[in-house]
Design a protein around this motif. Sequence first.
Motif, PDB file in Angstrom:
ATOM      1  N   ILE A 226       0.836  -1.217   0.000  1.00 30.27           N
ATOM      2  CA  ILE A 226       0.000   0.000   0.000  1.00 30.27           C
ATOM      3  C   ILE A 226       0.868   1.263   0.000  1.00 30.27           C
ATOM      4  O   ILE A 226       0.507   2.273  -0.616  1.00 30.27           O
ATOM      5  CB  ILE A 226      -0.984  -0.005   1.204  1.00 30.27           C
TER       6      ILE A 226
ATOM      7  N   ASP B 228      -7.798  -7.709  -8.244  1.00 30.60           N
ATOM      8  CA  ASP B 228      -7.325  -6.819  -7.174  1.00 30.60           C
ATOM      9  C   ASP B 228      -6.523  -5.617  -7.689  1.00 30.60           C
ATOM     10  O   ASP B 228      -7.054  -4.521  -7.774  1.00 30.60           O
ATOM     11  CB  ASP B 228      -6.491  -7.639  -6.173  1.00 30.60           C
ATOM     12  N   ASP B 229      -5.246  -5.817  -7.983  1.00 28.09           N
ATOM     13  CA  ASP B 229      -4.368  -4.723  -8.421  1.00 28.09           C
ATOM     14  C   ASP B 229      -3.498  -5.205  -9.580  1.00 28.09           C
ATOM     15  O   ASP B 229      -2.257  -5.228  -9.469  1.00 28.09           O
ATOM     16  CB  ASP B 229      -3.449  -4.302  -7.252  1.00 28.09           C
TER      17      ASP B 229
HETATM   18  N1  ADE Z   1      -5.921  -1.571  -1.779  1.00 31.34           N
HETATM   19  C1  ADE Z   1      -5.559  -2.061  -2.959  1.00 31.34           C
HETATM   20  N2  ADE Z   1      -5.449  -3.396  -2.916  1.00 31.34           N
HETATM   21  C2  ADE Z   1      -5.741  -3.758  -1.646  1.00 31.34           C
HETATM   22  C3  ADE Z   1      -5.806  -4.987  -0.971  1.00 31.34           C
HETATM   23  N3  ADE Z   1      -5.579  -6.147  -1.570  1.00 31.34           N
HETATM   24  N4  ADE Z   1      -6.095  -4.989   0.337  1.00 31.34           N
HETATM   25  C4  ADE Z   1      -6.358  -3.838   0.958  1.00 31.34           C
HETATM   26  N5  ADE Z   1      -6.330  -2.657   0.363  1.00 31.34           N
HETATM   27  C5  ADE Z   1      -6.027  -2.614  -0.935  1.00 31.34           C
END
Ligand code: ADE
Length: 377
Positions: A86, A306-307
């Motif tokens: 983060i 997710d990301d």
């Molecule tokens: N913000 C972005 N990805 C996250 C995750 N996996 N857990 C918590 N906050 C996030």
Amino acid sequence: MKRIILSICLFLGVHATVAAADRDDERMRAFVMGLPKAELHLHMEGTMEPELFLAIARRNGIDVPYDSPEAVKDRLRAAHDLPSFIEIYEELISVVEQPEDIRDITLAYYRKAYSQGVRHAEMYFDPQLHLERGMTLEMVFDGLAAGRAAAMQEMDITIGFIMAFLRDRPAADAMAVLEAAEPWHGQLLGVGLDNPEVEDFHLKFEPVFKRAASYGLRLTSHCDVQQEHTIKHHWGVIEVLGVERIDHGLNVIDDPELLKEVKARGIGLTGVPSLFYRDMPGRMEYRAGAVKALLDAGAEMSIHSDDPGMKRGLYIGDLMLRAREAAGMTREDMITLSKNSFRTAWISEDARARYLRMIDDYVAAFDEAHPEMVSVP
Ligand code: ADE
Ligand code: ZN
């Protein structure tokens, strides 16, 4: 002579078997990628790829200490757990200043996701991260709306938004954002909680979630993987916050009573078998194993990205394939994961029925085209 002929036959036989296995792998890849999916757990900010980060920094005239995508990936290599990830996520997203930046980030994501079967997306965004740097809520919502409009014009995809509050910031800030966003509540499907997992965050955010529910917004929350107090937090988000889904939620597998409750309430678990840029042996196996165990236990388990821009550029279909390999999941498991994503999506019952039919039709058409794949596990 006999021995030579035997060796040739053996050689050809092995080659034919390897070729058939390669062909099956390729077809399975195509099958999983093409399965219609709902993306329920992804962060707009985390979809930004290193190349786009650099392009946005350049056009906004922001100096960053990275001169190539490789250098950004090197920085991302420092991420090894939630807080360290983060920290970099907040650093990278600080180049975003204009609605066009958000439009470009989201449109790039939708294109990629669509190519991996996503037909409905519920996208988290972190307004507080943008407000802290001087953007207004109007700019953020304008950027999201522009990305959605462009994507829906270009692709057969539906898109909704989930407004996230940061668990490591004061609840009063979240309440203020919830109230200030009132003109855009109609643009939101619901609200959620993300960022680092602080102890008893469910108690801290109870009033905010009560208020959000009173506005008709749906509720979800992160319970990240292997965090301190994870079982207490899972119970907290269910019983105190009243969530319908848990983002990640993989540690539900560790507590039979919790698993029973999650199943009884039909709570969706949006698992993420993702990889950091840093090599972390066992991470994928652990997460994929938990996904498989929860699926076998009958939970409403699905896989999400997710990301993806900050975790090796792996999107939903990539992650389903990696998890399949790591945990020995079957073709049927892939179908169930996709169906669960629509079963727990925040869509109308008509749309749900239509998407579930779309999956059945897709599987039937694939099997007709490739009858030899029906028996491949
Ligand atoms: N913000 C972005 N990805 C996250 C995750 N996996 N857990 C918590 N906050 C996030
Ligand atoms: Zn997340």
